[in-house]
Design a protein around this motif. Sequence first.
Motif, PDB file in Angstrom:
ATOM      1  N   GLY A 151       0.813  -1.217   0.000  1.00 37.79           N
ATOM      2  CA  GLY A 151       0.000   0.000   0.000  1.00 37.79           C
ATOM      3  C   GLY A 151       0.841   1.260   0.000  1.00 37.79           C
ATOM      4  N   LEU A 152       2.013   1.193  -0.618  1.00 35.73           N
ATOM      5  CA  LEU A 152       2.955   2.309  -0.592  1.00 35.73           C
ATOM      6  C   LEU A 152       3.300   2.823  -1.976  1.00 35.73           C
ATOM      7  N   ASP A 153       2.458   2.539  -2.975  1.00 34.91           N
ATOM      8  CA  ASP A 153       2.800   3.022  -4.303  1.00 34.91           C
ATOM      9  C   ASP A 153       2.850   4.546  -4.289  1.00 34.91           C
ATOM     10  N   THR A 154       3.545   5.122  -5.243  1.00 33.56           N
ATOM     11  CA  THR A 154       3.840   6.555  -5.254  1.00 33.56           C
ATOM     12  C   THR A 154       2.586   7.403  -5.104  1.00 33.56           C
ATOM     13  N   ARG A 155       1.536   7.064  -5.839  1.00 33.21           N
ATOM     14  CA  ARG A 155       0.305   7.866  -5.769  1.00 33.21           C
ATOM     15  C   ARG A 155      -0.284   7.866  -4.366  1.00 33.21           C
TER      16      ARG A 155
END
Length: 130
Positions: free
Chosen positions: A118-122
């Motif tokens: 749950g750490l993608d850039t967006r």
Amino acid sequence: MTDGLGGRRPGKAVGEDLRRRAVAAVLERGMSYRKAARKFEVSETSVLRWVRRFRARGDIRAYRQGGRESRIERVRERVFRLLEQRPEISGRALQAALAGEGLVFGTATVQRFLKRHGLDTRTRLAARRG
């Protein structure tokens, strides 16, 4: 498990109820593998495999699917440390920072790791703005 038009989605496990009915059709009613496969809209090989599994183990549950743990998971604390130090870092910059520490991973591996946690850039940028 359908595609919305009545067909089965490829690559998805068939439900236990359907497996049970197909196995019962073969073992209890004497239906051939081919007929059972047609009736339940699955492959003949699947029915054969389910019957064999039932005879060997006494159940028809699906085996756990998936491969081995990703190599990047072994260094997850280092990845989290880098993200804590530079929360705005992009996936490619994170990949380069890891390479600078001698940890070489492909771009897709880094992106999947971020998404899986749950750490993608967006997500990270939205959390900083919000």
